[in-house]
Motif scaffolding. Structure first.
Motif, PDB file in Angstrom:
ATOM      1  N   VAL B 261       0.834  -1.204   0.000  1.00 31.90           N
ATOM      2  CA  VAL B 261       0.000   0.000   0.000  1.00 31.90           C
ATOM      3  C   VAL B 261       0.867   1.252   0.000  1.00 31.90           C
ATOM      4  O   VAL B 261       0.530   2.262  -0.614  1.00 31.90           O
ATOM      5  CB  VAL B 261      -0.935  -0.039   1.240  1.00 31.90           C
ATOM      6  CG1 VAL B 261      -1.483   1.334   1.558  1.00 31.90           C
ATOM      7  CG2 VAL B 261      -2.061  -1.034   1.012  1.00 31.90           C
ATOM      8  N   GLY B 262       2.019   1.190   0.650  1.00 32.12           N
ATOM      9  CA  GLY B 262       2.911   2.340   0.702  1.00 32.12           C
ATOM     10  C   GLY B 262       3.730   2.505  -0.565  1.00 32.12           C
ATOM     11  O   GLY B 262       4.221   3.584  -0.841  1.00 32.12           O
ATOM     12  N   GLU B 263       3.912   1.429  -1.311  1.00 30.84           N
ATOM     13  CA  GLU B 263       4.730   1.513  -2.517  1.00 30.84           C
ATOM     14  C   GLU B 263       3.897   1.806  -3.755  1.00 30.84           C
ATOM     15  O   GLU B 263       4.287   2.582  -4.611  1.00 30.84           O
ATOM     16  CB  GLU B 263       5.486   0.189  -2.742  1.00 30.84           C
ATOM     17  CG  GLU B 263       6.601  -0.083  -1.762  1.00 30.84           C
ATOM     18  CD  GLU B 263       7.830   0.771  -2.001  1.00 30.84           C
ATOM     19  OE1 GLU B 263       7.933   1.387  -3.076  1.00 30.84           O
ATOM     20  OE2 GLU B 263       8.671   0.839  -1.094  1.00 30.84           O
ATOM     21  N   HIS B 264       2.811   1.127  -3.896  1.00 31.19           N
ATOM     22  CA  HIS B 264       2.033   1.198  -5.141  1.00 31.19           C
ATOM     23  C   HIS B 264       0.577   0.875  -4.808  1.00 31.19           C
ATOM     24  O   HIS B 264       0.114  -0.240  -5.035  1.00 31.19           O
ATOM     25  CB  HIS B 264       2.612   0.171  -6.129  1.00 31.19           C
ATOM     26  CG  HIS B 264       2.163   0.346  -7.541  1.00 31.19           C
ATOM     27  ND1 HIS B 264       0.989   0.966  -7.887  1.00 31.19           N
ATOM     28  CD2 HIS B 264       2.731  -0.029  -8.708  1.00 31.19           C
ATOM     29  CE1 HIS B 264       0.857   0.956  -9.195  1.00 31.19           C
ATOM     30  NE2 HIS B 264       1.899   0.372  -9.722  1.00 31.19           N
ATOM     31  N   PRO B 265      -0.127   1.861  -4.246  1.00 29.63           N
ATOM     32  CA  PRO B 265      -1.472   1.581  -3.737  1.00 29.63           C
ATOM     33  C   PRO B 265      -2.414   1.033  -4.807  1.00 29.63           C
ATOM     34  O   PRO B 265      -3.264   0.191  -4.512  1.00 29.63           O
ATOM     35  CB  PRO B 265      -1.949   2.940  -3.214  1.00 29.63           C
ATOM     36  CG  PRO B 265      -0.994   3.947  -3.702  1.00 29.63           C
ATOM     37  CD  PRO B 265       0.287   3.242  -3.985  1.00 29.63           C
ATOM     38  N   GLN B 266      -2.231   1.508  -6.042  1.00 24.14           N
ATOM     39  CA  GLN B 266      -3.151   1.036  -7.080  1.00 24.14           C
ATOM     40  C   GLN B 266      -2.964  -0.458  -7.329  1.00 24.14           C
ATOM     41  O   GLN B 266      -3.936  -1.195  -7.509  1.00 24.14           O
ATOM     42  CB  GLN B 266      -2.914   1.812  -8.356  1.00 24.14           C
ATOM     43  CG  GLN B 266      -4.181   1.960  -9.155  1.00 24.14           C
ATOM     44  CD  GLN B 266      -3.905   2.580 -10.503  1.00 24.14           C
ATOM     45  OE1 GLN B 266      -2.864   3.189 -10.720  1.00 24.14           O
ATOM     46  NE2 GLN B 266      -4.832   2.429 -11.413  1.00 24.14           N
ATOM     47  N   ALA B 267      -1.702  -0.899  -7.315  1.00 22.49           N
ATOM     48  CA  ALA B 267      -1.437  -2.321  -7.503  1.00 22.49           C
ATOM     49  C   ALA B 267      -2.062  -3.113  -6.362  1.00 22.49           C
ATOM     50  O   ALA B 267      -2.641  -4.182  -6.574  1.00 22.49           O
ATOM     51  CB  ALA B 267       0.063  -2.579  -7.568  1.00 22.49           C
ATOM     52  N   ALA B 268      -1.952  -2.582  -5.149  1.00 20.05           N
ATOM     53  CA  ALA B 268      -2.557  -3.261  -4.008  1.00 20.05           C
ATOM     54  C   ALA B 268      -4.069  -3.338  -4.186  1.00 20.05           C
ATOM     55  O   ALA B 268      -4.690  -4.376  -3.932  1.00 20.05           O
ATOM     56  CB  ALA B 268      -2.205  -2.532  -2.723  1.00 20.05           C
ATOM     57  N   ASP B 269      -4.652  -2.246  -4.661  1.00 17.84           N
ATOM     58  CA  ASP B 269      -6.099  -2.215  -4.878  1.00 17.84           C
ATOM     59  C   ASP B 269      -6.527  -3.275  -5.886  1.00 17.84           C
ATOM     60  O   ASP B 269      -7.517  -3.972  -5.694  1.00 17.84           O
ATOM     61  CB  ASP B 269      -6.503  -0.806  -5.359  1.00 17.84           C
ATOM     62  CG  ASP B 269      -8.001  -0.569  -5.257  1.00 17.84           C
ATOM     63  OD1 ASP B 269      -8.715  -1.466  -4.782  1.00 17.84           O
ATOM     64  OD2 ASP B 269      -8.458   0.513  -5.660  1.00 17.84           O
ATOM     65  N   THR B 270      -5.752  -3.422  -6.961  1.00 11.60           N
ATOM     66  CA  THR B 270      -6.152  -4.371  -8.003  1.00 11.60           C
ATOM     67  C   THR B 270      -6.044  -5.824  -7.555  1.00 11.60           C
ATOM     68  O   THR B 270      -6.534  -6.696  -8.250  1.00 11.60           O
ATOM     69  CB  THR B 270      -5.316  -4.214  -9.280  1.00 11.60           C
ATOM     70  OG1 THR B 270      -3.947  -4.384  -8.940  1.00 11.60           O
ATOM     71  CG2 THR B 270      -5.514  -2.863  -9.911  1.00 11.60           C
ATOM     72  N   VAL B 271      -5.373  -6.091  -6.450  1.00  9.29           N
ATOM     73  CA  VAL B 271      -5.402  -7.465  -5.952  1.00  9.29           C
ATOM     74  C   VAL B 271      -6.316  -7.588  -4.735  1.00  9.29           C
ATOM     75  O   VAL B 271      -6.248  -8.545  -3.988  1.00  9.29           O
ATOM     76  CB  VAL B 271      -3.998  -8.014  -5.612  1.00  9.29           C
ATOM     77  CG1 VAL B 271      -3.182  -8.166  -6.875  1.00  9.29           C
ATOM     78  CG2 VAL B 271      -3.286  -7.138  -4.614  1.00  9.29           C
ATOM     79  N   GLY B 272      -7.194  -6.596  -4.568  1.00  6.46           N
ATOM     80  CA  GLY B 272      -8.247  -6.730  -3.573  1.00  6.46           C
ATOM     81  C   GLY B 272      -7.880  -6.271  -2.176  1.00  6.46           C
ATOM     82  O   GLY B 272      -8.563  -6.599  -1.218  1.00  6.46           O
TER      83      GLY B 272
END
Lengths: 504, 391
Positions: B261-272
């Motif tokens: 979440v601290g590095e790449h929140p969008q990537a975290a979002d796309t994996v739920g």
């Protein structure tokens, strides 16, 4: 798994991004979604993937209506997505990226990385990927990063895979490999939605093609349809895919670059020992995959790179060492790679943007005051000449479409007395119709005897414009070849190989 | 280093144990001029070695051990020079004081590391420390139970965090600005309450401090025993917290998600992964940890709350976060360094060293600036640190 979209509508304020879109993708089918940038393809897929809620319509998987509140729901239903901008954490390892969101754990919430590595190895070997689970993602080439994205989706047992513009960042060889992977996935029963605006790829791999324009489905086409048919469906009118051009009539050597290197703030050579020359009245296209030093090379010519070595001269006058202002005054026109970042000021009007790089002297400025009358007349004339579709010269540039924005940049650069034109990625993100216009203008400049340097990552564009082609790889020039070099050879050169014919 | 050329004759003495220790070690006395000369030569040699590493080494960096040896030797040189002919330098006292001063810094920096790993810049460490100290003082005094006071400090830290989280995550206010505003707010609030409530009712501002709990056997080890293992529960909690933060961040599912979440929140979002929710709870935990650091002031160091008693420790803790490269263990070591620098100043003042006291007062801050400035560009912050995530 069979995927059905029924009447999907998505609005952003007044803009209807998707207007009652129906789409059916059968089990084990590769279904291409073809459309221009901004046609609504990505929006549709984000709705399908649960990123945006749809305003109307429904998603069905195997005839069961789904209600996704987030990507997590879509994933557990069996939908996977390979994003255009990879959704990978650069500082994590491959294994960590793959398990993120559904991590195997041992007692006490401790990550089970051994299981994660095994999973990565299992999927990689199944598809013949060569991916090290312990490699850090940011150290991997983009082609491999994309495989990590695919592994990530497959590790969640995705039955429907969405590929969003997957070839934008790949070399032609990597693209061919990706096509192979897609066929392999299809053979394993995975349904694939393949989003793209590149006609050649669609015809090569798709079982069915759906074309979207302005948020609406305009029709289906079989993969046997011709490029011209598909293009006219995408654009809504007949378009010339290959512009007509006369053979070049090159004159004397104008731009000479000798042993040029660019060093970045990490002391790395991002451009290393590059030499080439461009003659008056010819187009030299600098081809290569994004990120191999092309950007830095054009910036070096424009005086935008602080640390360069070597020599750049134009018509015998030294350019290297001059300020950007000095380079512009020497008669260099520049179409920057990112028009929103470097080419235009979105909050300024068309007229103001048209005089941006001539803000220090006549005709637009006298004694420190803007000559608004002169500017208005000039802007009105360019609006007509370059067919800029806007309400008027006082429209804000930020409100124009990408194609019209690029026309403003071109109008500004081409209306000065030029001795050199440098155009970096001049058609990136433009629709087919605007590409045609931009290409025509560039060739007109060439025919007027101006030496032209074009940077492009798109093979179609390279082939359409080039009189000669310089291929860059990792900061160096692999070779300079004639404009009629085959795509296969160019593809190999983009991957750093030097074919026999180019070496000669 | 030229300053050490000024000749200081006589000898320098280092005390190695306190009078209460189980093992008594006699003080060590060294001839000043000889020692200074030898150590100075050693330092030059090390500098040359370091230069070779930079020139030839594959990484182009000076290895950490070399820097550490250099630092220790330099310090020894400095102390030998400064203490020449004066009273002996009390080494255990110097270290004990360093750890004491470092304790709130380390808790604060852990709070910073945790928050920033999730992508929320925690400038409000100062406020969390101060409010933790205040809550611990009031509740600890009212209940006469330091443990309840400690719990109140945790709650106090979390409350400050919640304000930070609400504005930073929900209302997308610039995180640095809201952090600064929170520090000012907490300072004002505690000053007000102190003047109006605590001064009027001193019973609300006199806590029972945590007792020292020497750990059997370990506390009898010469030099480090009394330093590390004759401490209060708060210091022991700090050891646990440093290790636990490291373990949780790098070895568990929770930590992987927080870092994602601290590095790449969008990537975290796309994996739920729910980005906002993860950030909210992580920042809350950060506040709780910093709050414990605040409790140190009023339940360990002294037994009452004083106006602005944290005195900028939160900002030094923030520097420790950066100096420690957003890594809990390295940040804790940085906290120790800053604690040591502060304590060195008072120790040198006590033994009457020739260094002007104005310079000594600057010392901790000078070290902080050099440490952080020297590291900019080398350490990498979480990529999405300070950037709100808008879905």
């Amino acid at each position: 798994m069979k995927l059905q979209l029924r009447g999907i509508t998505k609005r952003f304020g007044a803009l209807v991004a998707n207007d009652h879109i129906d789409l059916t993708v059968g089990s084990g089918e590769i279904h291409a979604l073809l459309g221009e940038n901004g046609a609504g393809k990505s929006t549709l897929m984000n709705v399908l993937y649960g990123m945006y809620p749809a305003d109307e319509g429904e998603v069905l998987l195997d005839d069961v209506i789904q209600h996704f509140t987030g990507p997590g729901d879509a994933m557990s239903a069996g939908i996977g997505m390979v994003h255009q901008h990879f959704m990978l954490i650069p500082v994590f390892t491959v294994a960590e990226n793959v398990i993120l969101g559904h991590e195997p754990t041992r007692a006490g919430g401790r990550l089970d990385l051994a299981a994660a590595r095994a999973k990565v190895r299992e999927i990689s070997s199944r598809f013949g990927f060569d991916v090290d689970p312990d490699a850090v993602v940011e150290d991997l080439p983009v082609g491999v990063q994309q495989r990590v994205e695919i592994i990530k989706a497959l590790s969640r047992d995705a039955k429907v895979l969405i590929f969003d513009e997957p070839t934008a960042v790949l070399t032609p060889q990597e693209t061919d490999e990706l096509m192979g992977i897609m066929r392999q996935l299809k053979a394993a029963g995975t349904s694939i939605v393949f989003i793209t605006h590149k006609l050649r790829e669609v015809r090569e791999v798709a079982d069915r093609i759906t074309v979207i324009r302005l948020g609406k489905v305009v029709g289906d086409a079989p993969p046997t349809a011709s490029n011209a048919e598909l293009a006219s469906m995408m654009v809504g009118r007949a378009v010339e895919l290959m512009i007509e051009k006369d053979p070049e009539r090159p004159g004397a050597e104008a731009l000479v670059v000798e042993d040029l290197s660019v060093i970045d703030h990490n002391d790395q050579y991002v451009v290393s020992h590059v030499s080439f020359s461009v003659r008056a009245g010819e187009v030299l296209v600098i081809a290569g995959v994004q990120g191999n030093g092309q950007t830095e090379l054009t910036e070096a010519i424009m005086g935008l790179q602080p640390r360069i070595e070597g020599k750049i001269s134009l018509n015998g006058h030294e350019l290297s060492g001059r300020s950007t202002h000095g380079v512009l005054d020497a008669g260099v026109g520049f179409v920057p790679e990112d028009r929103n970042e470097d080419g235009l000021i979105a909050e300024f009007t068309i007229a103001e943007n048209l005089m941006l790089d001539r803000s220090s002297s006549a005709p637009f400025v006298r004694a420190g005051s803007l000559q608004l009358g002169v500017l208005q007349e000039f802007a009105e004339q360019k609006l007509t000449e370059f067919d800029i579709r806007a309400q008027g010269i006082d429209s804000l540039v930020g409100q124009l479409s990408g194609g019209n924005q690029q026309k403003v940049v071109l109008a500004r650069e081409l209306s000065r007395e030029l001795r050199l034109l440098v155009a970096a990625q001049p058609t990136r993100g433009l629709d087919v119709g605007s590409i045609e216009f931009v290409h025509t203008r560039i060739i007109q400049a060439r025919d007027a005897g101006i030496p032209v340097v074009v940077v492009s990552t798109e093979l179609d564009e390279v082939v359409a414009l080039a009189d000669r082609i310089a291929v860059m790889f990792r900061g160096g020039i692999v070779g300079i070849v004639p404009g009629d070099t085959s795509r296969e050879t160019l593809g190999l050169m983009m991957a750093g190989e030097v074919p026999a014919e180019a070496a000669a | 280093m030229f300053a050490f050329g000024i000749p200081r004759s006589g000898s320098s003495t280092f005390g190695l144990s306190t009078s209460r220790d189980f093992f008594q070690i006699p003080p060590v006395t060294v001839p000043t001029v000889g020692t200074v000369t030898v150590v100075a030569i050693l330092l030059v040699v090390l500098a040359v070695v370091a230069h070779l590493f930079v020139d030839r080494g594959a990484t182009g960096k000076v290895p950490l051990w070399l820097a550490a040896v250099f630092a220790v030797l330099f310090l020894f040189l400095f102390l030998t020079w400064a203490a020449a002919g004066l009273r002996s330098v009390p080494i255990p006292g110097l270290l004990i004081g360093s750890l004491a001063l470092a304790t709130p810094l380390i808790f604060g920096s852990l709070g910073g590391v945790i928050g920033e790993r999730a992508g929320v810049v925690n400038v409000a460490i100062e406020g969390q420390l101060l409010f933790g100290a205040f809550s611990a003082a009031v509740v600890g005094s009212a209940t006469h139970q330091p443990l309840v006071g400690l719990l109140a400090a945790v709650v106090g830290g979390v409350l400050v965090s919640w304000v930070l989280a609400a504005f930073a995550i929900k209302y997308l206010v610039d995180q640095v600005i809201i952090g600064v505003v929170l520090n000012v707010l907490v300072t004002g609030l505690t000053n007000f309450l102190y003047s109006k409530v605590l001064v009027a009712d001193p019973a609300l501002n006199s806590t029972h401090r945590f007792p020292r709990m020497p750990i059997p056997l370990l506390s009898d080890i010469p030099i480090i025993g009394p330093v590390l293992f004759q401490q209060t529960i708060i210091t022991y909690l700090m050891y646990v917290a440093v290790f636990l933060t490291w373990y949780m961040l790098f070895k568990t599912r929770w930590g992987l998600r927080v870092r994602a979440v601290g590095e790449h929140p969008q990537a975290a979002d796309t994996v739920g992964i729910k980005v906002q929710r993860t950030r909210f709870w992580t920042v809350s935990i950060a506040g709780a940890v910093a709050g414990i650091g605040g409790a140190y002031y009023t339940l360990d160091a002294v037994s009452s709350f004083g106006k602005e008693m944290t005195n900028g420790a939160g900002f030094i803790a923030l520097a420790a976060v950066i100096f420690g490269g957003w890594h809990p263990i390295k940040a804790a070591l940085a906290g120790l360094l800053f604690g040591f620098a502060t304590n060195l100043q008072s120790t040198l003042g006590i033994i009457g060293s020739p260094v002007p006291s104005e310079f000594l007062l600057m010392l901790p801050y000078v070290i902080t600036i050099f440490a952080v400035a020297g590291l900019v560009g080398q350490s990498r912050s979480p990529a999405a640190d300070g950037k709100p995530y808008i879905t």
